[in-house]
Design an enzyme around this catalytic site. Structure first.
Site, PDB file in Angstrom:
ATOM      1  CE  LYS A  80      -3.862   1.957   2.683  1.00 27.41           C
ATOM      2  NZ  LYS A  80      -4.736   1.717   3.871  1.00 27.41           N
ATOM      3  CB  SER A 154      -7.775   3.629   3.079  1.00 30.55           C
ATOM      4  OG  SER A 154      -6.912   3.057   4.051  1.00 30.55           O
ATOM      5  CB  SER A 178      -8.182   0.989   6.081  1.00 29.79           C
ATOM      6  OG  SER A 178      -8.785   2.250   6.259  1.00 29.79           O
TER       7      SER A 178
END
Length: 594
Positions: A80, A154, A178
């Site tokens: 990420k 996210s 997330s």
């Protein structure tokens, strides 16, 4: 396009045994990534150059040849893009924030040391502020199996990269859910470790006191393998804690009271959660209903309390100097943090301490929680139209976990008819991470959730299931209204035993009226699939006093179907005892039929 899922354990074993090599594995991963970019270009923010990836893989092969034992030998993984990889820009999905780190995040360094091969940095809700995946200037990754819907965030790009079979696992982060929400929507396992179990050195903070780096995988074995490599104290991380695993029996499972089970009108989520609870109960565990109110109050502190100021602190220089560089929704959240006073911070801490006492008392009565990961899912267009309210809905069952120092494991628990994933999350006190992995193994073995839908290069249309009970049955006079719309028969079944069937008076051709009734019976139906446009054109032709509503089937699922206004049974004949419309029509055809 085939499923193409890959698993870390299988790759590492094959590379170690010499059945393949890391370079070949990397070439295959790069080919999949390139092919999928034509379908979802928003998955990646930075893809590593082919030469870089192959050089990293070749270094792994050299280490294997030299006799090293590498637990993740040759396993391709994604990172990420709020987690540092040395020499590669970290953007946190904000180009004006980007920097090029000299060192990798501690967890990334440990994975590379264990033989894993990074292939790129994935997209995310900007500054990890969101649970939906639409808040990025690099585009919105979508749910892998129905791209009209959000991927969850996210850790959006990380989830898509794993679910699409591009990499074996991906690092995400989880402050409010997330890592768990996108796992649910894409049929994955999402491990959110205890705070401090995995180092956050090299992570762009969202809420520094709460942040966790997480992993998304296809199975628990791979999550367990990643945890074995990256868990451990990091003196460079002020919030790292020495690992203190503790065994837990996990035999008493807490679930919300029925009046506190919120699904926001999503009948499929409710049905799938009930199925998951039935699986847990069948295992011999004691299911205990709990009061969710203290947990929900804690959840509200994350965005409605002073912790929102931590998000402001994380990006304050950019917020001060170039606020226009920040996504408008993210900026609004961060700006709200400026209004938090020192008094607000202490009052929030006092209330959280009180709520922690409630949680501590709860653990005296139960060993773990089993909650829906989310109450529902939304289309990307819906999320963009109401970005704050709908995003908040996705966090109903996730936001409290880090505030109350708990470990969590998101598990796949089935698929909605629209091909989006539903998940449950097992939650327990800090340092029960390994026990949760064991519990997850047991649940998945017992539940045997259906496999993911097949990957496709085309955008699947939204499909509606329609139950017909009378003149639209196969061979009946109005069946052409379905065949002319390319409707597809998917089941011949019955309703739940809560309906009565009437033959309406003065109806041409003869038609039945299906009415919900507590003293009803199971009524034979046929279930068809139509795309949304065809369904809409069908509905406009349904004449009063009939209507299209929701019908519950024998398996507990809810589909659209024919229902009736009260006037439909005036002068009608109750034919419930016949069990269906065909039996009634057959009776009319026989000599002496009425």
């Amino acid at each position: 396009m085939s499923d193409g899922r890959i698993r870390a354990g299988a790759i590492a074993a094959a590379v170690t045994a010499g059945e393949t090599n890391a370079v070949s594995v990397a070439r295959d991963a790069l080919a999949r990534i390139e092919a999928y970019a034509a379908i979802q270009p928003a998955v990646w923010i930075t893809r590593l150059a082919e030469a870089d990836v192959l050089a990293r893989a070749a270094a792994v092969d050299a280490r294997i040849a030299a006799g090293e034992t590498l637990p993740l030998a040759g396993v391709p993984f994604a990172i990420k893009d709020n987690i540092d990889l040395a020499g590669v820009p970290t953007t946190a999905a904000c180009p004006d924030f980007a920097y090029r780190p000299e060192a990798s995040a501690e967890v990334v360094a440990r994975l590379i040391a264990a033989g894993a091969v990074p292939v790129g940095k994935t997209n995310l809700d900007q500054f990890a502020t969101g649970l939906n995946g639409t808040r990025s200037p690099y585009g919105a990754p979508a749910c892998v199996f129905n791209r009209a819907y959000v991927s969850g965030g996210s850790s959006s790009g990380s989830a898509v990269a794993v679910a699409a079979g591009l990499v074996a696992f991906a690092l995400g982060t989880d402050t409010a859910g997330s890592g768990r929400v996108p796992a649910a929507f894409n049929g994955l396992v999402g491990m959110k470790p205890t705070k401090g179990r995995w180092s956050t050195t090299g992570l762009v903070p969202a809420c520094r006191t709460l942040d966790c780096i997480t992993v998304l995988t296809h199975d628990i074995a791979d999550a367990r393998a990643v945890d074995a490599v990256v868990a451990g104290f990091d003196a460079a991380d002020a919030y790292s804690r020495p690992v203190a695993d503790r065994p837990v029996a996990l035999r008493r499972i807490g679930v919300p009271r029925p009046d506190q089970r919120l699904f926001l009108g999503d009948a499929a989520s409710e049905r799938l959660y009930d199925q998951a609870l039935a699986t847990l109960a069948a295992s011999g565990a004691e299911v205990v209903e709990i009061d969710m109110a203290p947990l929900r109050e804690a959840a509200m502190l994350l965005y409605g309390g002073p912790w929102v100021a931590e998000r402001t602190a994380a990006a304050r220089p950019l917020l001060d100097d170039r606020p226009e560089a920040i996504d408008p929704t993210v900026r609004a959240i961060m700006e709200h943090g400026r209004t938090v006073s020192g008094v607000d911070v202490f009052e929030g801490q006092y209330r959280l301490a009180e709520l922690q006492r409630h949680a501590d008392a709860m653990w005296q009565d139960i060993d773990l929680l089993a909650l829906p990961t989310t109450p529902t899912i939304y289309r990307i267009a819906e999320m963009r139209a109401a970005p704050i309210a709908l995003n908040s809905n996705l966090g109903l069952y996730t936001n409290f976990v880090n505030l109350l120092d708990m470990a969590a494991l998101a598990l796949p628990a089935g698929w909605r008819d629209n091909r989006t994933g539903f998940g449950i999350t097992l939650i327990a006190p800090a340092w029960t991470d390994r026990a949760l992995l064991d519990a997850g193994d047991a649940y998945l073995a017992a539940a045997a959730p259906p496999p993911s839908p097949p990957l496709t290069t085309e955008d699947p249309m939204d499909i509606v299931k329609l139950a017909v009970v009378g003149a639209h049955l196969d061979g009946m006079p109005l069946h052409w209204q379905l065949t002319s719309r390319n409707a597809r028969l998917v089941a011949a079944t019955t309703t739940a035993p809560t309906y009565r069937l009437y033959a309406m008076a003065n109806s041409t051709p003869p038609k039945p009226a299906l009415v919900h009734a507590a003293d009803g019976a199971a009524i034979a139906v046929e279930v068809y699939e139509l795309d949304v446009a065809a369904f809409g054109s069908f509905v406009v032709e349904v004449p009063a006093p009939l209507a299209i509503g929701s019908v519950t089937l024998a398996d507990g699922s809810t589909v659209k179907g024919f229902v009736a206004e009260p006037r439909a049974i005036e002068g009608a004949e109750d034919i419930t005892a016949l069990g269906g419309w065909r039996a009634y029509i057959d009776g009319l055809a026989r000599p002496g039929g009425s």
